[in-house]
Design a protein around this motif. Sequence first.
Motif, short mmCIF file in Angstrom:
data_model
loop_
_atom_site.label_atom_id
_atom_site.label_comp_id
_atom_site.label_asym_id
_atom_site.label_seq_id
_atom_site.Cartn_x
_atom_site.Cartn_y
_atom_site.Cartn_z
N ALA A 171 41.39 -5.38 51.73
CA ALA A 171 41.13 -4.81 50.41
C ALA A 171 41.74 -5.66 49.31
N LEU A 172 42.94 -6.15 49.52
CA LEU A 172 43.59 -7.00 48.52
C LEU A 172 42.84 -8.31 48.34
N ALA A 173 42.38 -8.88 49.42
CA ALA A 173 41.82 -10.23 49.37
C ALA A 173 40.37 -10.27 48.91
N ARG A 174 39.55 -9.33 49.37
CA ARG A 174 38.12 -9.48 49.16
C ARG A 174 37.38 -8.21 48.76
N ARG A 175 37.93 -7.05 49.10
CA ARG A 175 37.16 -5.83 48.91
C ARG A 175 38.01 -4.75 48.23
N PRO A 176 38.30 -4.94 46.94
CA PRO A 176 39.15 -3.96 46.25
C PRO A 176 38.56 -2.56 46.20
N GLU A 177 37.26 -2.43 46.47
CA GLU A 177 36.67 -1.09 46.52
C GLU A 177 37.24 -0.25 47.66
N LEU A 178 37.93 -0.90 48.60
CA LEU A 178 38.54 -0.20 49.73
C LEU A 178 40.00 0.17 49.48
N LEU A 179 40.52 -0.11 48.29
CA LEU A 179 41.94 0.09 48.04
C LEU A 179 42.39 1.54 48.20
N LEU A 180 41.55 2.49 47.84
CA LEU A 180 41.97 3.89 47.96
C LEU A 180 42.28 4.23 49.41
N ASP A 181 41.37 3.92 50.33
CA ASP A 181 41.64 4.16 51.75
C ASP A 181 42.77 3.27 52.26
N ALA A 182 42.78 2.03 51.81
CA ALA A 182 43.74 1.06 52.35
C ALA A 182 45.18 1.35 51.97
N THR A 183 45.40 2.14 50.91
CA THR A 183 46.77 2.43 50.49
C THR A 183 47.28 3.78 51.00
N GLU A 184 46.53 4.43 51.90
CA GLU A 184 47.00 5.67 52.50
C GLU A 184 48.18 5.39 53.44
N ASP A 185 49.10 6.31 53.47
CA ASP A 185 50.32 6.13 54.26
C ASP A 185 50.78 7.47 54.83
N ARG A 186 51.30 7.43 56.06
CA ARG A 186 51.89 8.63 56.65
C ARG A 186 53.31 8.38 57.16
N LEU A 187 53.89 7.24 56.81
CA LEU A 187 55.22 6.91 57.33
C LEU A 187 56.36 7.33 56.42
N HIS A 188 56.19 7.24 55.11
CA HIS A 188 57.37 7.40 54.27
C HIS A 188 57.14 8.21 53.00
N GLN A 189 55.98 8.17 52.37
CA GLN A 189 55.84 8.77 51.06
C GLN A 189 55.97 10.28 51.07
N ASP A 190 55.32 10.96 52.01
CA ASP A 190 55.42 12.42 52.07
C ASP A 190 56.85 12.88 52.33
N TYR A 191 57.57 12.14 53.16
CA TYR A 191 58.95 12.52 53.47
C TYR A 191 59.86 12.39 52.25
N ARG A 192 59.52 11.47 51.35
CA ARG A 192 60.36 11.23 50.18
C ARG A 192 60.02 12.15 49.01
N ALA A 193 59.00 12.96 49.16
CA ALA A 193 58.57 13.82 48.05
C ALA A 193 59.69 14.74 47.58
N SER A 194 60.56 15.14 48.49
CA SER A 194 61.62 16.08 48.13
C SER A 194 62.63 15.50 47.16
N VAL A 195 62.77 14.17 47.12
CA VAL A 195 63.75 13.55 46.22
C VAL A 195 63.10 12.89 45.01
N MET A 196 61.78 13.00 44.89
CA MET A 196 61.07 12.51 43.71
C MET A 196 59.83 13.37 43.48
N ALA A 197 60.07 14.64 43.20
CA ALA A 197 58.98 15.61 43.11
C ALA A 197 57.96 15.22 42.04
N GLY A 198 58.43 14.74 40.88
CA GLY A 198 57.50 14.36 39.82
C GLY A 198 56.61 13.21 40.22
#
Length: 320
Positions: free
Chosen positions: A212-239
Amino acid sequence: MQLGADHVLVRVPATSANLGPGFDAMGLALALYDDLEVELLASDDVVVEVEGQGAGEVPLGEEHLVVRALRHTLELAGAPRTGLRLRCVNRIPHARGLGSSSAAVVSGIVAARALLADPHVLDAAAVLRIATEFEGHPDNAAPAIRGGATLAWVSGAGPRAVDLDVDERIEATVLVPDARLATSRARGVLPAEVPHGDAAFTAGRAGLLVEALARRPELLLDATEDRLHQDYRASVMAGSAELLRALRAEGLAATISGAGPTVLVLTAGDGTGRLDAVLADLVDDVAGWRALRPGVDHDGAVARRVTGGAADGASAWGGV
């Protein structure tokens, strides 16, 4: 090793690590810079002046992070110890997930290298190794040194990094809150183990992100999904978590920048105009958020020697 200069200028970019699924591995350099001026003194004095971010907050002696990195690098090179005068003009917000500590470390290392009679005794791999010793992992240090987007890892041979192509259509916007968040606190809420399905999902998205970064930026929404860290950190950065969810619900490729709480949004084409329209509804300046669109830095850390009152040619890092 002898010193070959007594006055150098250094510029180091901000960085956004992780980019969603590239946890502790991927990073992007942003055209928002800290500038450093270093002069050697004949005395043993250490004088540190700080303007901008961190002024009145950071130590102004040997404990200053730039001084520590610079001293350590000169000692590794076998250079003699001297007094120092540093002038730091800081534009990278502190404790916001934009690589301010990496920028400080890299600026000290690169300044030390520029002061040496033979800077080539410290190649780019050595600069990355020293920076990783200070930072613990190379995801911010690599793009700060090299510019652009990078993929960094640590092997038996030490930290390494490669450049990732970035489509010229991609724009980076950072949404910076007034609130700060220490990296240690953001890391402290991460679990020791994650479900296998989440790990497999995120690995696949990290691979997609390279494309997505190199050739197909239209895929960035799917390509930036994450299940390792962001949801777990929501409690310390609610906004930040709430803003992240709202942006992604609008089809925008938003991620937490580094350990947060800044939010990074990658757009291309009409996505930038759509982002501006969404932000007009979501982000209120009175509520303490700033939207910056610095652009992608492609040069990384740059150092110049000052001779006769003028700076001579700048040299950018690359090829780690």
